[in-house]
Motif scaffolding. Structure first.
Motif, PDB file in Angstrom:
ATOM      1  N   ILE A   4     -11.496  23.251 -43.412  1.00  0.00           N
ATOM      2  CA  ILE A   4     -10.745  22.572 -42.353  1.00  0.00           C
ATOM      3  C   ILE A   4     -11.022  23.271 -41.033  1.00  0.00           C
ATOM      4  O   ILE A   4     -10.958  24.495 -40.945  1.00  0.00           O
ATOM      5  CB  ILE A   4      -9.240  22.561 -42.676  1.00  0.00           C
ATOM      6  N   LYS A   5     -11.345  22.465 -40.023  1.00  0.00           N
ATOM      7  CA  LYS A   5     -11.633  22.992 -38.689  1.00  0.00           C
ATOM      8  C   LYS A   5     -10.700  22.355 -37.678  1.00  0.00           C
ATOM      9  O   LYS A   5     -10.479  21.145 -37.701  1.00  0.00           O
ATOM     10  CB  LYS A   5     -13.076  22.683 -38.288  1.00  0.00           C
ATOM     11  N   LEU A   6     -10.186  23.184 -36.786  1.00  0.00           N
ATOM     12  CA  LEU A   6      -9.418  22.730 -35.632  1.00  0.00           C
ATOM     13  C   LEU A   6     -10.314  22.932 -34.417  1.00  0.00           C
ATOM     14  O   LEU A   6     -10.639  24.057 -34.054  1.00  0.00           O
ATOM     15  CB  LEU A   6      -8.123  23.528 -35.485  1.00  0.00           C
ATOM     16  N   VAL A   7     -10.746  21.834 -33.825  1.00  0.00           N
ATOM     17  CA  VAL A   7     -11.673  21.856 -32.692  1.00  0.00           C
ATOM     18  C   VAL A   7     -10.860  21.578 -31.425  1.00  0.00           C
ATOM     19  O   VAL A   7     -10.079  20.626 -31.379  1.00  0.00           O
ATOM     20  CB  VAL A   7     -12.778  20.793 -32.867  1.00  0.00           C
ATOM     21  N   LEU A  22      -0.500  22.696 -38.360  1.00  0.00           N
ATOM     22  CA  LEU A  22      -1.367  23.112 -39.467  1.00  0.00           C
ATOM     23  C   LEU A  22      -0.823  24.375 -40.145  1.00  0.00           C
ATOM     24  O   LEU A  22      -0.832  24.484 -41.373  1.00  0.00           O
ATOM     25  CB  LEU A  22      -2.789  23.365 -38.969  1.00  0.00           C
ATOM     26  N   THR A  23      -0.328  25.297 -39.341  1.00  0.00           N
ATOM     27  CA  THR A  23       0.225  26.541 -39.882  1.00  0.00           C
ATOM     28  C   THR A  23       1.470  26.249 -40.721  1.00  0.00           C
ATOM     29  O   THR A  23       1.627  26.795 -41.816  1.00  0.00           O
ATOM     30  CB  THR A  23       0.552  27.523 -38.739  1.00  0.00           C
ATOM     31  N   GLY A  26       0.678  24.951 -44.035  1.00  0.00           N
ATOM     32  CA  GLY A  26       0.231  26.021 -44.916  1.00  0.00           C
ATOM     33  C   GLY A  26      -1.221  25.950 -45.337  1.00  0.00           C
ATOM     34  O   GLY A  26      -1.590  26.528 -46.362  1.00  0.00           O
ATOM     35  N   VAL A  27      -2.038  25.255 -44.561  1.00  0.00           N
ATOM     36  CA  VAL A  27      -3.467  25.215 -44.883  1.00  0.00           C
ATOM     37  C   VAL A  27      -4.201  26.278 -44.064  1.00  0.00           C
ATOM     38  O   VAL A  27      -3.784  26.625 -42.963  1.00  0.00           O
ATOM     39  CB  VAL A  27      -4.086  23.824 -44.600  1.00  0.00           C
ATOM     40  N   SER A  28      -5.277  26.788 -44.619  1.00  0.00           N
ATOM     41  CA  SER A  28      -6.094  27.707 -43.835  1.00  0.00           C
ATOM     42  C   SER A  28      -7.131  26.877 -43.095  1.00  0.00           C
ATOM     43  O   SER A  28      -7.611  25.849 -43.593  1.00  0.00           O
ATOM     44  CB  SER A  28      -6.747  28.765 -44.717  1.00  0.00           C
ATOM     45  N   PHE A  29      -7.463  27.311 -41.900  1.00  0.00           N
ATOM     46  CA  PHE A  29      -8.392  26.554 -41.065  1.00  0.00           C
ATOM     47  C   PHE A  29      -9.125  27.492 -40.120  1.00  0.00           C
ATOM     48  O   PHE A  29      -8.645  28.585 -39.806  1.00  0.00           O
ATOM     49  CB  PHE A  29      -7.652  25.464 -40.274  1.00  0.00           C
ATOM     50  N   GLU A  81      -0.240  15.734 -43.412  1.00  0.00           N
ATOM     51  CA  GLU A  81      -0.253  16.211 -44.806  1.00  0.00           C
ATOM     52  C   GLU A  81      -0.942  15.196 -45.713  1.00  0.00           C
ATOM     53  O   GLU A  81      -1.735  15.559 -46.569  1.00  0.00           O
ATOM     54  CB  GLU A  81       1.168  16.486 -45.307  1.00  0.00           C
ATOM     55  N   ARG A  82      -0.632  13.935 -45.535  1.00  0.00           N
ATOM     56  CA  ARG A  82      -1.245  12.869 -46.350  1.00  0.00           C
ATOM     57  C   ARG A  82      -2.759  12.844 -46.159  1.00  0.00           C
ATOM     58  O   ARG A  82      -3.522  12.765 -47.121  1.00  0.00           O
ATOM     59  CB  ARG A  82      -0.634  11.522 -45.997  1.00  0.00           C
ATOM     60  N   LYS A  83      -3.202  12.943 -44.916  1.00  0.00           N
ATOM     61  CA  LYS A  83      -4.642  12.901 -44.639  1.00  0.00           C
ATOM     62  C   LYS A  83      -5.362  14.129 -45.173  1.00  0.00           C
ATOM     63  O   LYS A  83      -6.492  14.037 -45.632  1.00  0.00           O
ATOM     64  CB  LYS A  83      -4.875  12.747 -43.132  1.00  0.00           C
TER      65      LYS A  83
END
Length: 86
Positions: A4-7, A22-23, A26-29, A81-83
């Motif tokens: 997962i990337k946050l651009v 995102l934090t 609870g996903v790492s990105f 979350e769904r996506k």
């Protein structure tokens, strides 16, 4: 494993809100600052902020040139979350 990337670009008014979201989920990105990328880099052709999951666009928009642009709407937590699960 998911990638997962946050651009985003510096000064983006929605970057911090989407990062917090995102934090909280609870996903790492990985954070990718478009200002640090070379001209012509493919990740410069997205609005800020954009979320990619395994190189697939989850949130944000692809744009035709590298001049930049903002993602106006911030996703709701349930929507993101769904996506991310899909």
């Amino acid at each position: 494993m998911e990638n997962i990337k946050l651009v985003y670009f510096r000064g983006c008014p929605n970057y911090k809100s989407v990062k917090k979201l995102l934090t909280r989920i609870g996903v790492s990105f990985d954070e990718i600052n478009q200002d640090d990328l070379s001209d012509g880099h493919p990740l410069k052709r997205f609005t800020s902020p954009t979320i990619l999951k395994n190189e697939k666009l989850i949130f944000g928009e692809k744009i035709s040139d590298a001049s930049g642009g903002c993602s106006i709407r911030i996703p709701e937590r349930w929507e993101l979350e769904r996506k991310l699960r899909g």
